[in-house]
Design an enzyme around this catalytic site. Sequence first.
Site, short mmCIF file in Angstrom:
data_model
loop_
_atom_site.label_atom_id
_atom_site.label_comp_id
_atom_site.label_asym_id
_atom_site.label_seq_id
_atom_site.Cartn_x
_atom_site.Cartn_y
_atom_site.Cartn_z
N ARG A 111 -24.46 15.44 19.60
CA ARG A 111 -24.43 14.25 18.78
C ARG A 111 -23.14 13.50 19.04
NH1 ARG A 111 -24.67 16.29 12.85
NH2 ARG A 111 -26.93 16.25 13.07
N ASP A 150 0.73 1.86 9.37
CA ASP A 150 0.15 1.48 10.66
C ASP A 150 1.17 1.49 11.80
OD1 ASP A 150 -2.31 1.11 9.50
OD2 ASP A 150 -2.05 -1.03 9.19
N GLY A 176 0.83 -1.21 0.00
CA GLY A 176 0.00 0.00 0.00
C GLY A 176 0.86 1.25 0.00
N ARG A 185 -3.87 8.06 3.75
CA ARG A 185 -2.60 7.58 3.24
C ARG A 185 -2.09 8.34 2.01
NH1 ARG A 185 -3.05 1.72 3.43
NH2 ARG A 185 -0.84 1.92 3.08
N HIS A 239 -9.15 6.27 2.70
CA HIS A 239 -7.90 6.47 1.98
C HIS A 239 -7.32 7.88 2.08
CE1 HIS A 239 -8.78 2.53 0.46
NE2 HIS A 239 -7.55 2.49 0.01
N GLY A 253 -6.08 0.67 10.66
CA GLY A 253 -5.49 -0.17 11.69
C GLY A 253 -6.23 -1.49 11.82
N ARG A 254 -5.81 -2.49 11.03
CA ARG A 254 -6.49 -3.78 11.08
C ARG A 254 -6.03 -4.62 12.25
NH1 ARG A 254 -9.08 -5.03 6.60
NH2 ARG A 254 -9.07 -3.21 5.26
#
Lengths: 341, 341, 341, 341
Positions: free
Chosen positions: A162, A127, A10, A274, A271, A170-171
């Site tokens: 609200r 990340d 990526g 990045r 996106h 961040g997986r």
Amino acid sequence: MRIGVLTGGGDCPGLNAVIRAVVRKGVGTYGHEFVGFRDGWKGPLENKTMPLTVKEVRGILPRGGTILRSSRTNPFKIEGGVERIKANLAELGVDALVAIGGEDTLGVATKLTDLGVNVVGVPKTIDNDLNATDLTFGFDTAVNIAMEAIDRLHTTAESHHRAVVVEVMGRHAGWIALHAGLAGGANVILLPERRFDLADVIAHVQKRFEIDYSPIIVIAEGAMPADGDMVTVTGELDSFGHVRLGGIGNWLAQQIVQQTGKEARAVVLGHIQRGGTPSAFDRVLATRFGLAAIDAVNDRDFGKMVALRGTEIIRVPLIEATKELKTVPAHRFAEAEAFFD
Amino acid sequence: MRIGVLTGGGDCPGLNAVIRAVVRKGVGTYGHEFVGFRDGWKGPLENKTMPLTVKEVRGILPRGGTILRSSRTNPFKIEGGVERIKANLAELGVDALVAIGGEDTLGVATKLTDLGVNVVGVPKTIDNDLNATDLTFGFDTAVNIAMEAIDRLHTTAESHHRAVVVEVMGRHAGWIALHAGLAGGANVILLPERRFDLADVIAHVQKRFEIDYSPIIVIAEGAMPADGDMVTVTGELDSFGHVRLGGIGNWLAQQIVQQTGKEARAVVLGHIQRGGTPSAFDRVLATRFGLAAIDAVNDRDFGKMVALRGTEIIRVPLIEATKELKTVPAHRFAEAEAFFD
Amino acid sequence: MRIGVLTGGGDCPGLNAVIRAVVRKGVGTYGHEFVGFRDGWKGPLENKTMPLTVKEVRGILPRGGTILRSSRTNPFKIEGGVERIKANLAELGVDALVAIGGEDTLGVATKLTDLGVNVVGVPKTIDNDLNATDLTFGFDTAVNIAMEAIDRLHTTAESHHRAVVVEVMGRHAGWIALHAGLAGGANVILLPERRFDLADVIAHVQKRFEIDYSPIIVIAEGAMPADGDMVTVTGELDSFGHVRLGGIGNWLAQQIVQQTGKEARAVVLGHIQRGGTPSAFDRVLATRFGLAAIDAVNDRDFGKMVALRGTEIIRVPLIEATKELKTVPAHRFAEAEAFFD
Amino acid sequence: MRIGVLTGGGDCPGLNAVIRAVVRKGVGTYGHEFVGFRDGWKGPLENKTMPLTVKEVRGILPRGGTILRSSRTNPFKIEGGVERIKANLAELGVDALVAIGGEDTLGVATKLTDLGVNVVGVPKTIDNDLNATDLTFGFDTAVNIAMEAIDRLHTTAESHHRAVVVEVMGRHAGWIALHAGLAGGANVILLPERRFDLADVIAHVQKRFEIDYSPIIVIAEGAMPADGDMVTVTGELDSFGHVRLGGIGNWLAQQIVQQTGKEARAVVLGHIQRGGTPSAFDRVLATRFGLAAIDAVNDRDFGKMVALRGTEIIRVPLIEATKELKTVPAHRFAEAEAFFD
């Protein structure tokens, strides 16, 4: 010396700064020549090259993305891939490679090293989840973009009483969520490293409303509730890759609405985190990585990758890149908890 | 526990983040009470206080400056100053102080510690010239602001075939010049650490014009030419402090005009480098410093200051703050030289 | 004179600038007194007030949102609502109202005027879809935020040979999509004003890939394909309001993947477009609107709203606010088409 | 049709957007060919050309400066200059010119039109001081940069109880000072259009300090005190053009120090106001100007320049560009005065 350069995986703000530093010092100080390989490992595999002289790298320092383009091609998953790479490098007279990429790209680099290819690696992960280096470039830019979004969302949240849920990248590691949440003054931060208790989150949200403020929850895309699993949560996983239509952020916003009766909105930054011009930190770090990488190549110190340790750039074995994921440790998460309302 | 907080010396993005972290964790986790002292050491000296509860620190994270205001008052230079501070602290029931500041402020803190006052220090220097810590907050913001200015100046320089000299902060150490110059793609960077050879600078400028680009020179305010000294250089030192009407940047631009016959412009960034909202890096670092400081207070670990070492916050003796100036070492300057055209 | 101020409808950068200008000039020049009504029309309806002196409006110019908070409450939809408002205003001694809001808020203002309430309106719509004024504040900020996101997405799209679909605000009018698309160099812009032909969009995408660039498509949330309708398109309309989990942007990205075999990503900018600090244009326009509104109040020229005409602020009848939606005319859309690859 | 394009005078954000729009629509819609003339009128004078196809204008929309470079060369001040231009255009087969520039550049264009050269003008002045158009591109970007600087300076001023004088561009017209001052919340704004009373400024400064705030004074570089004139004020006018070492901003800061005993700092924003990426407003306006200019060329409607009137782009005689300076009128300055503390 004739050196190939490629970027894989990526994209990440700072890739062009690395390429520029490699070429500028390689040409100016060492008299190297360069071949640009396009689209990651697909470049040496399919002989996709582009010129890479001082001219090509002028003006690219502030630009996001990578002039070499990128791909996720893995030559080890392609029949005869490795042999083709070796043959192509030989044909082009390329003596060494600078491979800029993440776990996958550097994993290939590590195996190629074992097979006698001269590679120096530059670690890249937006990340920041790589154990071998204190920090990676691109991360600081991503955190700044997320922080600016959170800054903006505070005012709209307050104006409408609200809750706002901000889903960031961040997986597997929650560094972006942690730092963007700390920097943006989030009231709750949720990470992939620890399953969250929904009731607990709802309690924080309600407490925040009680003191007449509006809660901002920052959640990593890979965070999960304690009961239930990802499959249940996302449901509508799309057919074309990353963009989950009903990701965890939207799910959480919906839960807040249902359980508090208050309005809630989810914003999925996606996106924009990045792309674009790198922050000063990332430009400097990427530049230093590039300089250190070409030094290593010139020293013929192959099978290494560059890394940040404190304020210095060091060399570590390439194998370090794939060894262990750097996740957020408990004492760092505890820092953020001091601000959970 | 009743704790006083003060900020001294020049302001710096991140001061409010420190104050907020100290108070939020102090109140929320430890149950401390706080007294805000206004205007640095003038606060405890003259009993200038303000309330400092969770309410006062809400919303201040993204704000530049310091809600406590600042000054350069030194109680050791005032007859009976120290005694008055001790008396005032006793009267207010203040058991410990968190002092946030640079060399001067922490120098006072160090001496007060020796006299039995309970102090924990938080280091602050926008110039990043403190040896005891890897980085200080405010620096990253300043570098980003300078870099953005350099980005802008590139296009105007190119359009007019014009040299641009950018004068940035840094009297004794050139960290801002080095990092902003690296990040902004400067063609020459001049630091206080090494006197520069004017003929050399002119040669770089001419070489850059020859390849049809326009040179950008980043110069620290404290940089000096090899022959000649500061008095000669600046001439018009003003009567009211920092703003030198004819600083080194303007002098250098003039030299370029005279020796190359090309146009040149000087831009003195000045105080915009130290105001305004902090970058994400500075907000996170300042927040972590604040959290670590109140932990130290709570541990009654006085006479210490917090510092960044790698990715961790540690405690070091307060005396470290004033021991040695951290200047740019040769190998870091060499990084920049790889890009001098 | 005692004047109430309220803000209704969705928040918008510049609301605080209007409030500040009304109060600063009202107090300083005319000697008025102010009552802040909270949460739009709910304020006078339920007697929710807050102090509104020069002190409250200090420092709010750069802040997004509204210190008066907002709501979508419509007193005409509440039994006895209008009577309660009139009674509350009488009780508080409020002689006139400054109502800042969009179609709904000013629609209420118009009807109240007919019922004898003294109101001056300030138009607010982030979508810029109000016919009575050349421009509204908030729009410029939203366009800048969307443009910056598009700038960032270009580099990530290029690096990965990937189409990116950017969904921006605009349910009924495509002004944000048009201006952000023009400013961001979009290759296709899709608006609610004209149903788009999917085959045509796909053709543009393919042509762009053929010249080795990556397409960026900017689409307003209210845009629709020529065949098919909104219900079919979104499918997963959520139960809690605006956040459509599978909005038109995601749908279009999916179509691109299916029909071109290329990668595509959708980014839904959402609420970051309406929060945060206003651009200079919006701060100046909002400030001028506020000044003009308090002038109108002081002239007792009620039933009017302020508007921008060329470079001047004028007064028009309040009824103008709700008369007609300003949509993108054909000749403005044609401007954008000149850049469709 | 073969068309030349040139940019003259000081650079301005948006020039590249104009060039891109001219070329994209000229090639794509009308099938024109283009010649890029470098360095303003020096281009056609000395046959300095560069290719100008769709390829050259890709990616330039977000970039400041001008890919055609600029100069202040005036062919009417050069013996035989006009004849050489006509001969060169004939030789290159250039049928028409698009001249993008300010009063000087368009003044040349006007005279050339009278001599039979086919010219269409695009007005450019960062100072916004051109009567024939509501607004010019570049101005909005400059105002935003100045506003962001002022935002930053507020916090540093407050922290130190210090007056800050911000000197912005504007020799003859104070539009940047007025709008940046309004947007930045300046306490005093000083313009070239009206000589200022120093005692009055000092009184405002003192009043501001009395309410425990720090004054920010925005001053145009061309502003002058009521008694005394520019020569006296600046003293050290430099030998190399614009950068006045001791400009009006520094002079005023010095006066404040001497007359109030408070600290004061001057910041001269200088060239950062005119470089770098354009704001969305300027990108859209510049793009629309470019489109309208090539339409005019295609219509063979020469001797015209494009202009903004309300929300529409119109054509006006080129002579309008040099007729009258647009200065800040009294009622616009009065708007700002409402906020003078």
